[in-house]
Write an enzyme that holds these catalytic residues in place. Structure first.
Site, PDB file in Angstrom:
ATOM      1  N   GLN A 144      10.663  -5.077   8.739  1.00 43.39           N
ATOM      2  CA  GLN A 144       9.978  -3.742   7.482  1.00 43.39           C
ATOM      3  C   GLN A 144      11.122  -2.986   7.935  1.00 43.39           C
ATOM      4  O   GLN A 144      11.000  -2.136   7.079  1.00 43.39           O
ATOM      5  CB  GLN A 144       8.827  -3.617   9.567  1.00 43.39           C
ATOM      6  CG  GLN A 144       7.787  -4.493   9.318  1.00 43.39           C
ATOM      7  CD  GLN A 144       6.891  -3.412   7.557  1.00 43.39           C
ATOM      8  OE1 GLN A 144       7.209  -3.726   7.018  1.00 43.39           O
ATOM      9  NE2 GLN A 144       5.953  -2.434   8.437  1.00 43.39           N
ATOM     10  N   GLY A 174       0.608  -1.379   0.255  1.00 43.33           N
ATOM     11  CA  GLY A 174       0.562   0.295  -0.462  1.00 43.33           C
ATOM     12  C   GLY A 174       0.905   0.852  -0.220  1.00 43.33           C
ATOM     13  O   GLY A 174       0.927   2.346  -0.586  1.00 43.33           O
ATOM     14  N   PHE A 175       1.843   1.474   1.137  1.00 42.78           N
ATOM     15  CA  PHE A 175       2.612   2.469   1.119  1.00 42.78           C
ATOM     16  C   PHE A 175       2.723   3.936   1.335  1.00 42.78           C
ATOM     17  O   PHE A 175       2.613   4.900   1.060  1.00 42.78           O
ATOM     18  CB  PHE A 175       3.824   2.161   0.361  1.00 42.78           C
ATOM     19  CG  PHE A 175       4.637   0.852  -0.081  1.00 42.78           C
ATOM     20  CD1 PHE A 175       4.856   0.517   0.982  1.00 42.78           C
ATOM     21  CD2 PHE A 175       4.090   0.678  -1.431  1.00 42.78           C
ATOM     22  CE1 PHE A 175       5.456  -0.815   0.698  1.00 42.78           C
ATOM     23  CE2 PHE A 175       4.802  -1.325  -1.809  1.00 42.78           C
ATOM     24  CZ  PHE A 175       5.086  -1.446  -0.811  1.00 42.78           C
ATOM     25  N   GLU A 199       7.735   2.516   9.135  1.00 39.11           N
ATOM     26  CA  GLU A 199       8.705   3.402   7.289  1.00 39.11           C
ATOM     27  C   GLU A 199       9.556   4.568   8.142  1.00 39.11           C
ATOM     28  O   GLU A 199      10.920   5.184   7.405  1.00 39.11           O
ATOM     29  CB  GLU A 199       7.921   5.063   7.718  1.00 39.11           C
ATOM     30  CG  GLU A 199       6.304   4.726   6.828  1.00 39.11           C
ATOM     31  CD  GLU A 199       5.043   5.738   7.706  1.00 39.11           C
ATOM     32  OE1 GLU A 199       5.065   6.878   6.438  1.00 39.11           O
ATOM     33  OE2 GLU A 199       3.921   5.158   8.067  1.00 39.11           O
ATOM     34  N   ASN A 222       6.859  -8.098  17.346  1.00 38.21           N
ATOM     35  CA  ASN A 222       7.523  -9.542  16.172  1.00 38.21           C
ATOM     36  C   ASN A 222       9.048  -9.713  16.160  1.00 38.21           C
ATOM     37  O   ASN A 222       8.851  -8.960  14.532  1.00 38.21           O
ATOM     38  CB  ASN A 222       6.185 -10.522  15.519  1.00 38.21           C
ATOM     39  CG  ASN A 222       6.981 -11.691  14.705  1.00 38.21           C
ATOM     40  OD1 ASN A 222       8.069 -11.960  14.306  1.00 38.21           O
ATOM     41  ND2 ASN A 222       6.006 -12.214  14.765  1.00 38.21           N
ATOM     42  N   ILE A 237       9.167  -4.851  20.707  1.00 36.90           N
ATOM     43  CA  ILE A 237       8.807  -5.968  19.589  1.00 36.90           C
ATOM     44  C   ILE A 237       7.851  -6.653  19.819  1.00 36.90           C
ATOM     45  O   ILE A 237       7.888  -7.274  20.272  1.00 36.90           O
ATOM     46  CB  ILE A 237       9.829  -5.883  19.656  1.00 36.90           C
ATOM     47  CG1 ILE A 237      11.508  -4.385  19.219  1.00 36.90           C
ATOM     48  CG2 ILE A 237      10.600  -6.846  17.705  1.00 36.90           C
ATOM     49  CD1 ILE A 237      10.524  -3.180  17.959  1.00 36.90           C
ATOM     50  N   LYS A 250       5.662   1.040  19.015  1.00 31.19           N
ATOM     51  CA  LYS A 250       6.255   2.348  18.408  1.00 31.19           C
ATOM     52  C   LYS A 250       5.802   1.734  17.063  1.00 31.19           C
ATOM     53  O   LYS A 250       6.278   0.620  17.095  1.00 31.19           O
ATOM     54  CB  LYS A 250       7.529   3.173  19.173  1.00 31.19           C
ATOM     55  CG  LYS A 250       7.196   3.626  20.327  1.00 31.19           C
ATOM     56  CD  LYS A 250       9.599   4.690  19.781  1.00 31.19           C
ATOM     57  CE  LYS A 250       9.569   5.148  21.162  1.00 31.19           C
ATOM     58  NZ  LYS A 250      10.613   5.965  21.572  1.00 31.19           N
ATOM     59  N   GLY A 251       6.327   2.629  16.153  1.00 28.02           N
ATOM     60  CA  GLY A 251       6.270   2.652  15.461  1.00 28.02           C
ATOM     61  C   GLY A 251       7.147   1.642  13.812  1.00 28.02           C
ATOM     62  O   GLY A 251       8.357   2.627  13.943  1.00 28.02           O
TER      63      GLY A 251
END
Lengths: 747, 348
Positions: free
Chosen positions: A646, A245-246, A713, A639, A637, A709-710
């Site tokens: 990622q 998707g990005f 990106e 996984n 984390i 956190k993400g």
């Protein structure tokens, strides 16, 4: 926030385990159903005809010729397209992007849809679209950042401030011992997910079912409800898998809505799939930027001023501005700091969020500028970054909720062997006569939280269900969210029925902003906790239970049992608790949302450090990234296998950003001249011979209940700059216009 | 309407007869042609499928020495044919540097010769292109020209031929065996592709209906096997067309070049045999000085057709590098990254 190691030991936890993707087998065997794999009874094929001009009007379409073609059922054009309940050009809020839905003959960009041909077969529809042979009244397109006067946007990115500053930058620069000023340029880039935008739409009266890739099913539902004037409850959006998707599938695009209109127009199910070249226009892109950086330092090498201004492009008819200067507000300590943006209107499709929007382009420029400043000071670029480390967020002066960037620098540098770097450009070689350069870049991405809901249930047989309309775009949501769900309910993964990817489930929010695992995970965690609270209530208030009297806070769940914290030998299975209570199940809902108080008090970002080695042929200029090491700290984390993947994906995108991606627009026509994956280059395996990601430990008690956190990106940020810096270190040539191609370093 | 006839030929004569009609095109693997048809770039009225013709997928050693490679031999099969690759290592290296493994498994020898330019204006039916529509004009000029020709171009066309395979072939005096309605003829590969001149739509010397049946390499070509290299500069490490490429083959005797061959790819609308450079090499000692002279000779006539002057200097340096590698000797094994600048020690 409980200690993770203790929790894992206690729970036999699923979180933290490097599970392989639960949907992996389906995907590699072709069993996963993507949107375009659906073919309901009676389905027709729709093909879009797109404009070859970038600005003007369509004056003629040979609809008769198209309709005469065998198999063509109808042609949808302005004039006969189904009436919409609301104007797709209305701007109700900043996130409702204007769509071209055959409302008039105006052309605003190349590859804008101008008609839709609907036919019994894909071939007939394709041929019908060819036969339309459009004629145009052409106006000269406005292309490039110098085509018009720049203006000051009201906001940039996702509602970020256009400008933010502190202190007096001009004074800071004036009083600086050393200063640099440089202009960096990044080109237009297109998302190019492997799976093109596709939709299968079916109407049943005023009920609508669509199969389409979406990073935000609830938003898509509301957009469709508004455009077609139907109750959102009558709309079902199914999106179990995305082929990437990005950001380009965050908002429903014009072509997807055209598929729904086409189905309504002909009264039959319709499939519409974009061709690769049609993705270069109506489904968003990352706009070009021209960034001016001015930095100053005192005699010790401490920044006295940092000024980051971005000029970027948006479409002639809508507003999205790449917020490239924004990350300078968060990263380096400076007593005076100024960030701003201006925009130019051009005749392209509206730019949109594209993986690390703002941060990717901004980091590419900022990290190069930091490197140039470090060199001007005669300081090692890593040391320079460590010297100008921000202990609090530079402009807001809020403390960080957590920030293990120092550890990222240290662990990354150690793994990479940074201490063996010789400072002079052109001073290192690979022993075979090629130039070698080492560069570093700091990575940063905000730790966002959005809103989501989830439902959880425990049944009498001890199994559980968690339902959430979440989105797996390839990042692994089917796996990571299920791990959170299993832990939340205290059951093993194989006892969990995890339901996702459909809009009739609780609103899973948006898979964007690197916030999906945190947000959807928090909703799941909250729903599961509510279920356990009910079970606990049943057990601890029942004197027949071994848990009687333990109180809610006194038990935890693991392996399908509730267990007393003060005496782990005493526990009871979920089944026994429910059987005694004569209940088939207990269920509850939960929400995930940002906590306003902690967001007010703390700055929240994931951080990282990326180290790049490039090898450059001294005569021929060809460049290869021979080694990449990234060290990232992003809270808990869930996984490590998926997270590593990622980070790899982000870092490879950084290679792509630095060396490859470039949408070449012919300024005379406004058309992208390389709208295919043969000529629009992204890295191939041979471009990434060695890549490592280090998962730096970080505990964050404030960011959200799970401490997540993400990671989606951040890998791009830091990497593009690190590579640019490595190319400079290898060649002595500072290329400030990306992509860095061999002709720019030939010398 | 994009209707076309499809004919599956059983014999060469049948194929030639079927393809003699105007608008006919031969179909082999279709790795280029089908893309062009889908994009509306070419609209043949008839496809003559030659993939079922007998015996054209053979690699034969000729009695007088040399190889005859059937038109339908797949790129991978030729590159991995041990005897062929040993005799013509630069050809094998060029083949393996092209496209991707999947494409090489499909693409054929004749199809490689017949592939069309990658000029974006040729691929974009909305742009004017003299190749697509004679007399329409060339919109590439004044547009995106970074990868366009620096040799042999005309005001009517500045495109390049994208083949890797053809570059060492032309250096080694390969010939093209052609069947037509009046029998077969042989054309040197060097004369097979045409420069654009004022008729860029005529890309080869093939007459209507003529079919490539084989490519021949003369016995003499194998004499270069110890010193033959192909080197390809590209914008990513693999799976990219050449920015510039070069094939160099040398025969050395007692420290002198008794014969040198040189050809360039990515610089012109045909694989470019650099005969002026070969004359410089003749009888010379192989050293950087003479290689630079050869490079200057090869590029003496070069001029940019747009924003691509860098290709001239790049080609010069590439020639020096490729000749240097050829002089050092063909490597024992095919490099892991064939034709790449990132293999082996530089001999600078």
């Amino acid at each position: 926030m409980p200690d993770i190691a203790t929790e894992q030991a206690r729970h036999g936890s699923s979180i933290g385990q490097p599970l392989t993707r639960r949907d992996g087998f389906l995907k590699v065997t072709g069993g996963a159903t993507f949107a375009a794999d659906n073919r309901p009874e009676g389905m027709l094929h729709a093909v879009i005809a797109v404009s070859r001009i970038a600005r003007g009007r369509v004056t003629h379409l040979d609809v008769a010729a198209a309709k005469a073609h065998p198999g063509v059922v109808d042609v949808m054009v302005p004039g006969n397209a189904p009436k919409l309940a609301s104007d797709p050009d209305a701007k109700n809020d900043p996130f409702t992007f204007r769509l071209d839905l055959l409302q008039n003959d105006r052309v605003r960009y190349a590859h804008q849809p101008i008609a839709v041909v609907i036919a019994e077969t894909l071939e007939a529809a394709t041929e019908g679209a060819e036969l339309l042979a459009p004629r145009y009244e052409t106006e000269k397109p406005r292309i490039g950042l110098d085509t018009a006067e720049a203006h000051q946007p009201e906001a940039v990115g996702a509602g970020d401030k256009t400008a933010a500053s502190k202190g007096d930058v001009e004074a800071g620069l004036k009083n600086a011992e050393r200063r640099i000023e440089a202009v960096y340029e990044t080109p237009a880039q297109y998302h190019n997910a492997m799976e093109p935008h596709a939709i299968v739409a079916q109407w049943d009266g005023d009920r609508l079912t669509v199969d389409t890739p979406s990073q935000g099913m609830a938003m898509a539902t509301m957009r469709l409800a508004g455009l077609f004037g139907i109750d959102p409850k009558n709309i079902l959006v199914r999106s179990p898998f995305l082929g990437g998707g990005f950001g380009s599938k965050g908002f429903l695009s014009g072509p997807q809505v055209l598929g729904v209109m086409a189905a309504k127009h002909v009264g039959r199910p319709v499939k519409l799939v974009l061709r690769r070249e049609q993705m270069f226009g109506p489904v968003g892109h990352r706009a070009e930027t021209r960034q001016t950086l001015r930095l100053g330092t005192d005699g010790s090498g401490a920044l006295t001023a940092l000024d980051h201004h971005t000029l970027t492009a948006t479409s002639s008819f809508d507003d999205f501005y790449e917020p490239a200067s924004a990350l300078s507000r968060y990263l380096y300590k400076a007593p005076s700091l100024s960030t701003g943006h201006s925009g130019v209107r051009v005749d392209t499709g509206t730019p949109l969020f594209m993986r690390a929007p703002g941060e990717a382009s901004g980091s590419a420029a900022l990290e190069a500028a930091i490197d140039e400043m470090a060199e001007a000071c005669g300081i090692d670029p890593l040391v320079f970054r460590q010297m100008n480390y921000a202990e609090a967020e530079p402009i807001s002066e809020r403390p960080f909720s957590s920030k293990a960037l120092r550890e990222c620098y240290e662990q990354g540098a150690a793994r990479f062997g940074w201490d063996r770097r010789s400072p002079e450009p052109r001073s290192m070689s690979d022993g075979a006569g090629r130039l070698v350069g080492w560069g570093v870049g700091t990575a940063l991405f905000p730790a966002l939280m959005m809103q989501a809901e989830a439902r959880a249930e425990i049944r009498a047989d001890g199994s559980g269900t968690v339902a959430i309309g979440a989105h797996d775009m390839g990042q692994g949501a089917w796996t990571a969210l299920a791990q959170i769900a299993a832990d939340g309910l205290g059951i093993d993964l194989d006892r969990l029925d995890f339901q996702s990817g459909s809009s009739d489930l609780p609103n899973g929010g948006i898979a964007g902003g690197s916030a999906h695992t945190a947000t959807a995970g928090s909703a799941i965690h909250s729903a599961a906790a509510a279920v356990l609270a009910q079970l606990s209530e049943l057990a601890t208030t029942d004197e027949r239970s071994p848990l009687f009297g333990a109180g809610n806070a006194g038990v935890y769940a693991a392996g399908g049992r509730l267990i007393r914290r003060d005496d782990e030998s005493r526990g009871e299975s979920f089944s026994d608790i429910l059987a005694r209570a004569k209940k088939n199940s207990v269920s509850a809902s939960g929400k995930g949302a940002p906590d306003p108080a902690s967001r007010e008090s703390y700055a929240m970002h994931a951080h990282g450090a990326v180290f790049a080695e490039v090898t450059v042929d001294p005569d021929l200029g060809q460049i290869r990234v021979t080694r990449l090491v990234g060290a990232f700290a992003a809270g808990r984390i869930v996984n490590p296998r998926l997270v590593t993947s990622q980070y790899y994906g982000g870092m490879i995108w950084g290679v792509s950003f630095a060396l490859h991606e470039n949408a070449v627009v012919d300024p005379r026509s406004g058309r992208v001249m390389n709208p295919n994956l043969g000529e629009y280059h992204v890295p191939v395996n041979a471009d990434v011979p060695s890549i490592e990601a280090i998962l730096v430990e970080e505990h964050d008690p404030h960011v959200n209940p799970l401490g997540i956190k993400g990671v989606g990106e951040i890998g791009i940020t830091g990497t593009a700059g690190a590579i640019a810096n490595a190319v400079y270190h290898a060649t002595g040539v500072r290329v400030r216009k990306m992509p860095i191609t061999l002709d720019k370093v030939l010398g | 309407m994009n209707r076309f006839d499809y004919v599956r030929a059983r014999t060469i004569a049948e194929a030639v007869a079927a393809a003699t009609e105007p608008g006919a095109a031969y179909l082999a693997a279709g790795t280029n042609l089908l893309d062009l048809m889908k994009g509306g770039v070419t609209r043949p009225a008839r496809l003559v499928d030659v993939t079922h013709l007998p015996d054209l997928d053979r690699i034969d050693r000729l009695p007088e020495g040399g190889f005859r490679v059937g038109a339908l031999v797949r790129n991978s099969d030729l590159a991995y044919d041990t005897a062929f690759a040993r005799a013509h290592p630069s050809v094998a290296e060029a083949l393996l540097s092209g496209a991707s493994a999947q494409l090489r498994n499909a693409a054929t020898v004749a199809g490689n010769l017949m592939q069309r330019t990658r000029c974006p204006y040729f691929y974009d039916p909305a742009s004017a292109c003299n190749k697509r529509q004679p007399g329409a004009g060339c919109e590439a000029q004044g547009g995106e020209t970074r990868l366009h020709a620096v040799l042999g171009w005309s005001e009517h066309c500045i495109a390049t031929h994208p083949s890797d395979f053809c570059v060492p072939l032309v250096a080694l005096d390969a010939a093209v065996e052609i069947a037509g309605k009046d029998g077969t003829r042989e054309v040197p590969l060097e004369a097979f592709h045409r420069l654009p001149g004022d008729a860029p739509e005529r890309e080869t010397v093939l007459e209507a209906g003529e079919l490539i049946v084989a490519v021949r390499l003369p016995a003499a070509a194998a004499a270069f096997s110890g010193h033959s290299r192909y080197l390809k500069i590209r914008d990513r490490t693999s799976y990219a067309f050449a920015v510039v490429s070069a094939a160099a083959s040398l025969r050395l005797d007692q420290g002198r070049i008794t014969e040198g061959r040189l050809a360039l790819g990515g610089v012109a609308l045909k694989p470019w045999r650099a005969r002026a450079a070969e004359a410089v090499l003749y009888g010379a000692e192989p050293n950087e000085h003479i290689f630079r002279q050869a490079a200057d000779a090869a590029l003496a006539e070069a001029k940019p057709s747009g924003d691509n002057a860098f290709k001239i200097e790049l080609a010069r340096r590439l020639i020096v590098r490729t000749l240097t590698r050829a002089a050092a000797g063909t490597p024992e094994r095919m490099p892991a990254l064939p034709a790449s600048a990132f293999e082996e020690t530089l001999h600078a």
